[in-house]
Motif scaffolding. Structure first.
Motif, PDB file in Angstrom:
ATOM      1  N   ARG A 159       9.451   5.104   3.905  1.00  0.00           N
ATOM      2  CA  ARG A 159      10.676   6.579   3.791  1.00  0.00           C
ATOM      3  C   ARG A 159      10.250   7.845   4.134  1.00  0.00           C
ATOM      4  NH1 ARG A 159      12.890   2.853   2.082  1.00  0.00           N
ATOM      5  NH2 ARG A 159      13.169   1.927   0.808  1.00  0.00           N
ATOM      6  N   GLY A 160       9.516   8.145   5.334  1.00  0.00           N
ATOM      7  CA  GLY A 160       9.286   9.030   6.219  1.00  0.00           C
ATOM      8  C   GLY A 160       8.224  10.195   5.473  1.00  0.00           C
ATOM      9  N   GLY A 161       7.680   9.908   5.053  1.00  0.00           N
ATOM     10  CA  GLY A 161       6.295  10.444   4.395  1.00  0.00           C
ATOM     11  C   GLY A 161       5.183  10.560   5.389  1.00  0.00           C
ATOM     12  N   ALA A 162       4.154  11.237   4.776  1.00  0.00           N
ATOM     13  CA  ALA A 162       3.342  11.698   5.874  1.00  0.00           C
ATOM     14  C   ALA A 162       1.896  10.902   5.098  1.00  0.00           C
ATOM     15  CB  ALA A 162       3.003  12.927   6.424  1.00  0.00           C
ATOM     16  N   LEU A 163       1.860  10.976   3.861  1.00  0.00           N
ATOM     17  CA  LEU A 163       0.559  10.118   3.262  1.00  0.00           C
ATOM     18  C   LEU A 163       0.168   8.906   4.358  1.00  0.00           C
ATOM     19  CD1 LEU A 163      -1.022   9.778   1.337  1.00  0.00           C
ATOM     20  CD2 LEU A 163      -0.062   8.083   0.360  1.00  0.00           C
ATOM     21  N   PRO A 213       1.631  -1.535  -0.056  1.00  0.00           N
ATOM     22  CA  PRO A 213      -0.100   0.386   0.180  1.00  0.00           C
ATOM     23  C   PRO A 213       0.696   1.259   0.082  1.00  0.00           C
ATOM     24  CG  PRO A 213      -0.959  -1.799   1.642  1.00  0.00           C
ATOM     25  CD  PRO A 213       1.016  -1.905   1.161  1.00  0.00           C
ATOM     26  N   LEU A 214       0.078   2.020  -0.620  1.00  0.00           N
ATOM     27  CA  LEU A 214       1.128   3.723  -0.790  1.00  0.00           C
ATOM     28  C   LEU A 214       1.288   4.461   0.059  1.00  0.00           C
ATOM     29  CD1 LEU A 214       2.858   5.209  -2.717  1.00  0.00           C
ATOM     30  CD2 LEU A 214       0.661   6.492  -3.143  1.00  0.00           C
ATOM     31  N   PRO A 215       0.509   4.195   1.436  1.00  0.00           N
ATOM     32  CA  PRO A 215       0.793   4.139   2.152  1.00  0.00           C
ATOM     33  C   PRO A 215       1.560   4.004   3.364  1.00  0.00           C
ATOM     34  CG  PRO A 215      -1.856   4.705   2.065  1.00  0.00           C
ATOM     35  CD  PRO A 215      -0.783   3.404   1.281  1.00  0.00           C
ATOM     36  N   VAL A 216       1.789   3.270   2.925  1.00  0.00           N
ATOM     37  CA  VAL A 216       2.808   2.104   3.714  1.00  0.00           C
ATOM     38  C   VAL A 216       4.075   2.955   3.418  1.00  0.00           C
ATOM     39  CG1 VAL A 216       4.119  -0.094   4.410  1.00  0.00           C
ATOM     40  CG2 VAL A 216       1.269   0.121   4.702  1.00  0.00           C
TER      41      VAL A 216
END
Length: 360
Positions: free
Chosen positions: A155-159, A147-150
């Motif tokens: 990678r340190g993102g906030a999605l 899943p993109l949020p994972v």
């Protein structure tokens, strides 16, 4: 190719190792011995590079096999680096695209015991970390994805997944005794993972919940209180270092149970009012913060900008909680600022209350 660039300033060895395994099965690099790949993965799990730490923590929390870990690393490489995506596509042409097929991953990590069925039906898949593509093909020819949020969390993102969001810090002045009690309850979350907070206002509950989980280095995420939940929610929480906060709307005589979060067995918080029951096993800690004493109300009014005499008067006349006090005080300060005064006076407070700023 350098997939470490996907993590600014941090080296990541696991995706590079996964691509080396890919190169070994496509004859672009020297093949691994049967012992080399398992030994390398064991070493990197024991002492991960900075860019691998989030992935290794997630793999350990989900109890992933080495084969699942390396498959996830290969997918991450393909999803975050264009050259890696092209290398995957070339390795499985003409059958697959740039996302690894289950058969390719099984071949790359055969030395780790990988099989298409094991990857498609293992712990990673059960937790929602790995998902199969919709291709009308046999299992080895179906693609694997995360899943993109994972991916963003690793990678340190906030999605965030649909319906979930990371909660910002709540800045609300509260008595030290209440904060200390919340911290003590947080220490018990390792033994009793559920915490029910029956605060007078949502912001108060969030402030206390944040204190409760902060001792473990965690933060809060608002998630739906009932199914269906977005896929990969459990791994996203783990990868992001977040604790789910549920806010079920309960009336007298109603009960609620926390929804199942595949892959997630950590602490959780439910914010509810005075009514309703939370049914969970093991039973959660159920806490109603005590009402403010007059001295605490006076201190909060003073901290909000009132003079000492006005703060004492407000503490006796307005028996409200921290959130209500903060709201009315903000209205009083705004009124004082509008008339050019340096700070709020009693009349500013009275008018703010009369306008219903806090329901006083």
């Amino acid at each position: 190719m350098n997939v470490s660039a996907a993590i600014p300033g941090q080296a990541a060895a696991l995706p590079e190792l996964a691509l080396a395994a890919l190169g070994a099965v496509t004859a672009t690099v020297q093949a691994f011995s049967d012992l080399a790949l398992p030994a390398a993965v064991e070493a990197l799990r024991a002492e991960p590079e900075p860019g691998d730490r989030a992935l290794v923590r997630l793999a350990d929390a989900l109890e992933l096999s080495d084969a699942e870990l390396m498959t996830v690393a290969l997918i991450l490489a393909a999803e975050t680096d264009a050259e890696a995506a092209r290398a995957v596509a070339e390795a499985q042409a003409p059958l697959g695209g740039s996302r690894p097929l289950a058969g390719l991953a099984a071949r790359c990590f055969q030395a780790l015991g990988a099989t298409p069925a094991g990857l498609a039906a293992g712990r990673a898949a059960a937790a929602g970390l790995l998902s199969l593509g919709e291709e009308p093909a046999a299992l080895p020819e179906r693609s694997l994805a995360i899943p993109l949020p994972v991916i963003a969390a690793l990678r340190g993102g906030a999605l965030a997944p649909p319906g979930a969001r990371r909660l910002p810090p709540v800045r609300l002045e509260m008595p030290g005794d209440a904060l200390a009690a919340a911290a003590a309850l947080g220490e018990a979350l390792a033994r009793t993972p559920g915490l029910v907070i029956r605060a007078g206002a949502r912001t108060e509950g969030l402030r206390l919940a944040a204190v409760a989980v902060a001792g473990s280095g965690l933060a809060l995420a608002e998630v739906p209180a009932s199914a269906p939940l977005p896929p990969g929610l459990g791994p996203w929480l783990l990868a992001s270092g977040l604790v789910p906060v549920f806010s079920p709307p309960l009336a007298a005589g109603e009960s609620w149970s926390p929804p199942d979060l595949p892959g997630y067995a950590g602490p959780w918080v439910a914010l509810i009012g005075a009514e309703g029951l939370v049914d969970s096993e093991p039973p959660p800690a159920d806490w109603t913060p005590p009402a403010l004493a007059a001295r605490d109300r006076a201190r909060l009014w003073r901290a909000a900008g009132l003079s000492a005499p006005d703060a004492e008067r407000a503490a006796q006349g307005f028996r409200q909680g921290p959130a209500r006090i903060a709201e009315v005080a903000a209205g009083a300060r705004a009124a004082a600022s509008a008339r050019g005064a340096g700070g709020p006076e009693w009349e500013d407070l009275r008018l703010a209350a009369a306008r219903g700023a806090a329901g006083l």
